[in-house]
Structure formats: structure tokens, C-alpha cells
Enzyme design. Structure first.
Site, PDB file in Angstrom:
ATOM      1  N   ASN A   8      22.191  28.810  74.146  1.00 49.41           N
ATOM      2  CA  ASN A   8      21.320  28.754  72.970  1.00 49.41           C
ATOM      3  C   ASN A   8      19.886  28.733  73.493  1.00 49.41           C
ATOM      4  O   ASN A   8      19.412  27.723  74.004  1.00 49.41           O
ATOM      5  CB  ASN A   8      21.633  27.494  72.166  1.00 49.41           C
ATOM      6  CG  ASN A   8      20.797  27.398  70.908  1.00 49.41           C
ATOM      7  OD1 ASN A   8      19.877  28.193  70.688  1.00 49.41           O
ATOM      8  ND2 ASN A   8      21.097  26.422  70.078  1.00 49.41           N
ATOM      9  N   ARG A  94      23.905  32.281  71.038  1.00 51.99           N
ATOM     10  CA  ARG A  94      23.493  32.049  69.664  1.00 51.99           C
ATOM     11  C   ARG A  94      22.286  32.941  69.385  1.00 51.99           C
ATOM     12  O   ARG A  94      21.293  32.900  70.116  1.00 51.99           O
ATOM     13  CB  ARG A  94      23.103  30.589  69.472  1.00 51.99           C
ATOM     14  CG  ARG A  94      22.537  30.348  68.100  1.00 51.99           C
ATOM     15  CD  ARG A  94      22.062  28.924  67.936  1.00 51.99           C
ATOM     16  NE  ARG A  94      21.616  28.710  66.573  1.00 51.99           N
ATOM     17  CZ  ARG A  94      20.473  28.104  66.246  1.00 51.99           C
ATOM     18  NH1 ARG A  94      19.675  27.656  67.195  1.00 51.99           N
ATOM     19  NH2 ARG A  94      20.133  27.949  65.000  1.00 51.99           N
ATOM     20  N   HIS A 183      22.413  28.605  59.656  1.00 52.29           N
ATOM     21  CA  HIS A 183      23.433  27.582  59.955  1.00 52.29           C
ATOM     22  C   HIS A 183      24.835  28.114  59.692  1.00 52.29           C
ATOM     23  O   HIS A 183      25.778  27.334  59.503  1.00 52.29           O
ATOM     24  CB  HIS A 183      23.257  26.309  59.084  1.00 52.29           C
ATOM     25  CG  HIS A 183      22.044  25.491  59.396  1.00 52.29           C
ATOM     26  ND1 HIS A 183      21.368  24.788  58.418  1.00 52.29           N
ATOM     27  CD2 HIS A 183      21.401  25.252  60.563  1.00 52.29           C
ATOM     28  CE1 HIS A 183      20.357  24.146  58.979  1.00 52.29           C
ATOM     29  NE2 HIS A 183      20.345  24.420  60.270  1.00 52.29           N
ATOM     30  N   ARG A 244      10.086  20.415  56.834  1.00 49.81           N
ATOM     31  CA  ARG A 244       9.898  21.616  56.002  1.00 49.81           C
ATOM     32  C   ARG A 244       9.991  21.282  54.516  1.00 49.81           C
ATOM     33  O   ARG A 244      10.799  20.445  54.108  1.00 49.81           O
ATOM     34  CB  ARG A 244      10.981  22.661  56.318  1.00 49.81           C
ATOM     35  CG  ARG A 244      10.868  23.244  57.702  1.00 49.81           C
ATOM     36  CD  ARG A 244      12.007  24.210  57.997  1.00 49.81           C
ATOM     37  NE  ARG A 244      12.508  23.983  59.341  1.00 49.81           N
ATOM     38  CZ  ARG A 244      13.712  24.325  59.779  1.00 49.81           C
ATOM     39  NH1 ARG A 244      14.567  24.931  58.975  1.00 49.81           N
ATOM     40  NH2 ARG A 244      14.066  24.069  61.005  1.00 49.81           N
ATOM     41  N   GLU A 387      28.785  23.568  66.775  1.00 53.61           N
ATOM     42  CA  GLU A 387      28.364  24.976  66.757  1.00 53.61           C
ATOM     43  C   GLU A 387      28.702  25.673  68.071  1.00 53.61           C
ATOM     44  O   GLU A 387      29.059  26.846  68.086  1.00 53.61           O
ATOM     45  CB  GLU A 387      26.872  25.069  66.442  1.00 53.61           C
ATOM     46  CG  GLU A 387      26.586  24.696  64.990  1.00 53.61           C
ATOM     47  CD  GLU A 387      25.122  24.474  64.687  1.00 53.61           C
ATOM     48  OE1 GLU A 387      24.471  25.419  64.260  1.00 53.61           O
ATOM     49  OE2 GLU A 387      24.637  23.349  64.876  1.00 53.61           O
TER      50      GLU A 387
END
Ligand code: AMP
Length: 399
Positions: A8, A94, A183, A244, A387
């Protein structure tokens, strides 16, 4: 034994994990940080059979990603496990944005790499870094197949009415403006784990997955397919997050531009890094936020209320989109760990068949578990996401 190495990659760092796929256990994981800085850092964890990690850290100078991969190889050679004994049969990468082009794990060819680079206009912070990681990994592991696993891919089943913004159609088409969702790897993994755990046929289940980490998104899953999700063209849309805004009237942009003379870069930074629960309270970590809210800190209480209000709003929307809901699954840092956020989010929904069991909700465990009452129509679960494992599974399936 079959091992897959998962990468990743960010612009100045990358994470890696070596997973043994027969038992689906992690053999080692690590992080190479501050690539290109005066002092770079590598942490290499060797995981034993009981899942306990022994950690090795080193500060050194790593000028670029390729040197980072050399440092990773050195860490494997010095501390184990031996890559000669566990040679990765494939490397899974990823990749954040697959646009409308990639809907499944894809073996990386030169053309695929060009396409990922081309999608950088949709993810300028992420895709170029992903390509850099892929190139460095290819230089390091030349003979092994490399596979891209896209964060957006699971949401490529969204119907047009869910992914289309009511924006001038020509403009939207020309600039590829639509909802993509993110996601996806986590939403897919969690919905499949929930079905498996309940011993139910995923194809017959309607699920809502709440991925609540520092970034957060919610997905409505019908029969194993994503039919709506809260993130959009970018990961800014939807839920309130650590820093955010999530959903906000787009005219706030025009307003702040006209009134406060804020430019695009400043607004981008404001919305992405100075807002969310942090912008409302000065606290980014949910542990601190709930603690302060419970201690009477008004700003923290407001931030938590805004956070939960948005969750309820999306939850209600997805209940109606799905028509019937079988499971609600909480995952990621906040979803897995904050009993308070879960309790407040689902409070007062008994009329909709959602009935929590307070003791089950409070209980902590590492594994997947049910936290609703036995007579709840909707089964509420905590499902730890993984993940890296999902990327490894998809990588293996692609080769
Ligand atoms: P993630 O992005 O999935 O790593 O999640 C990060 C978020 O999880 C941070 O906001 C943390 O505050 C939150 N988190 C981690 N542990 C806990 C906990 N025990 N209780 C509440 N929030 C937690």
C-alpha cells in the site's frame, strides 16, 4: 505454502504485509516512512504463530521507493521470515482510483499502469504514488506477477441513478464527474465476512456496512453488490470524518471564495484537513472526542452529535434504498472500538427492527460478533476489517 505480498504505497511511504494464504495468516508487516527526507524510518514486524509481533525499527536514509524496497528486503533478510522460504507468488497493490475502467483485480501490464496514471486527474494525491510503488516493486520483484486491487472496484455495480450527479451531463461526461466510492475492499470484505459468520447466503442478504475510521464511508450492499455508497468522485463526500467535512452545500465553496477570498487550494485543504470532528472540536481522535463530550465539553458534544446525525441520515436513506435490511455491520477504528458511537447511532431505531444488546455492544473482542438483541429483526455486527487480506485474496484470484 503460498505467500502473497501486499503493498500500500503513498507518496513518501509504503506499508507492506506478507500473508500466507493457506491459513490466511500474516507472517510479517512493515512500514517504510519519510522516503526522500533526511531521515527515513522502517518498522518491520515479524508475527509469530500466536499472532504476537516482534518489532524491529531502523532510522536510515531512503531516497526513493526503489531504495525503500531494498530496505524492506534487508529487513526480511535480517529479521525474517525468509523470503526464500516464503517466496511471494504475486504482489498485490492497493490502488485508490480505478475510475469506471477497473471493476476487478487486474494483473498489471504496461497498459494497466498507463491507465492508472491517467486516472491521476481523479486522485492526484494517490494514484501517482500508487504507480511509483508499483514501478519500484516491479524493479525489485521482476518475475512475480503484480496485481492492482482498486478501492473503487466494489462500487462499480452502482446503478446509474446512484452514481450520477444531477450536473450538466456534457460537463460531467467530459470530466468523468460521477460517484465512484471508496473503501471498496473493506466493504466487500466485511459484507462477505458477515454472511459467512451468520452462515447465510450472501446473494440473499441486504446489508449496510459502516466503515468508520479516520476516513469514513457507508455502503448499501444487496446480494453481495454495492448499490449505493457515501463517498463520491473523491473521498470527501458523505459522512463526517476525522478532518473532512463530508456532505456540505457546494455553494459554501462559492460563498467562501467570494466572501473570504479563499482559493481552490485553500478550500481543498480546509475541507479535507481542517474540518470534520477536528474542525468542530480541535480533537481528531474519537477516543478523545467521546471522553471530552462525556466530560461536558460542549464543542466535543456538538461534534459527536453532528457525526452521529449524519450516520443516522445515511442509514435511513439506505434502509429505504434496500427496502429490507438483514444486517448492519460496523468496522474500522471507530466502528470496531467505539461502543458509544455504535449505541448513539442505533439509538431509537427499535421501530425499524434494530434493537441493540447493551452488554454485547460494550463487550470487547478481537473477532467478529453480534451486538444486537436476539429479538432484533436486523442483526447488528462488529466485523474487524482486514483490507490487506482482502487484497491478498483478490490478488491470488487474479493470478
Ligand atoms: P482507522 O482509520 O480505521 O485506523 O481508524 C482510526 C480512528 O479509530 C481514530 O479516529 C481513532 O480515534 C479511532 N479509534 C481507535 N481505537 C478506538 C477506541 N478504542 N475507541 C474509539 N475510537 C477508536
Amino acid at each position: 505454502m503460498t505467500a502473497v505480498l501486499v503493498i500500500n504505497s503513498g507518496s513518501s511511504s509504503f506499508k507492506y504485509q506478507l500473508i500466507e494464504m493457506d491459513a490466511e495468516t500474516t507472517l510479517a508487516r512493515g512500514l517504510v516512512e519519510s522516503i526522500g527526507a533526511d531521515e527515513s524510518h522502517i518498522v518491520h514486524d515479524v508475527i509469530d504463530d500466536d499472532g504476537a509481533a516482534e518489532s524491529f525499527e531502523q532510522t536510515t536514509q531512503i531516497p526513493d521507493h526503489t531504495a525503500g524496497f531494498t530496505a524492506m528486503l534487508d529487513a526480511f533478510a535480517d529479521h525474517g521470515p525468509s523470503l526464500a522460504q516464503h517466496p511471494p507468488v504475486a504482489i498485490g497493490h492497493r490502488v485508490v482510483h480505478g475510475g469506471a475502467r477497473f471493476f476487478e483485480p487486474t494483473v498489471i501490464t504496461n497498459l494497466v499502469k498507463i491507465n492508472i496514471q491517467d486516472l491521476s486527474e481523479l486522485a492526484p494525491l494517490h494514484n501517482p504514488a500508487n504507480v511509483e510503488g508499483i514501478t519500484a516493486a516491479q524493479q525489485t520483484f521482476g518475475d512475480v506477477p503484480h496485481v492492482a486491487v482498486f478501492d473503487t472496484a466494489f462500487h462499480q455495480t452502482l446503478p446509474p441513478e446512484a452514481f450520477t450527479y444531477a450536473l450538466d451531463a456534457d460537463t460531467a461526461k467530459r470530466h468523468r464527474v460521477r460517484k465512484y466510492g471508496f473503501h471498496g475492499t473493506s466493504h466487500k470484505f466485511v459484507s462477505e465476512e458477515a454472511a459467512r459468520f451468520l452462515d447465510r447466503d450472501n446473494a440473499a442478504l441486504n446489508q449496510i456496512v459502516l466503515h468508520l475510521g479516520n476516513g469514513a464511508s457507508m455502503t448499501a450492499v444487496r446480494g453481495g453488490e454495492s448499490i449505493d455508497t457515501s463517498m463520491g468522485l473523491t473521498p470527501l463526500e458523505g459522512l463526517v470524518m476525522g478532518t473532512r467535512t463530508g456532505d456540505i452545500d457546494p455553494a459554501v465553496v462559492f460563498h467562501l471564495h467570494r466572501r473570504a477570498d479563499m482559493g481552490v487550494a485553500e478550500l481543498d485543504e480546509l475541507f479535507n484537513t481542517k474540518s470534520g470532528i477536528y474542525g468542530l472540536s480541535g480533537l481528531q481522535d474519537m477516543r478523545d472526542l467521546t471522553e471530552q463530550a462525556n466530560a461536558g465539553n460542549e464543542a466535543a458534544r456538538t461534534a459527536l452529535d453532528v457525526y452521529v446525525h449524519r450516520l443516522k441520515q445515511y442509514l435511513g436513506g439506505y434502509v429505504f434504498q434496500l427496502g429490507r435490511v438483514d444486517t448492519i455491520a460496523f468496522t474500522a477504528g471507530i466502528g470496531e472500538n467505539s461502543a458509544q458511537v455504535r449505541a448513539e447511532t442505533l439509538a431509537g431505531l427499535e421501530n425499524f427492527g434494530v434493537k441493540m444488546d447493551a452488554a454485547r455492544n460494550e463487550r470487547r473482542s478481537r473477532g467478529i460478533r453480534v451486538i444486537s438483541a436476539d429479538d432484533s429483526t436486523v442483526t447488528v455486527l462488529v466485523v474487524p476489517t482486514n483490507e490487506e487480506l482482502e487484497i491478498a485474496r483478490q490478488t491470488l484470484s487474479a493470478v
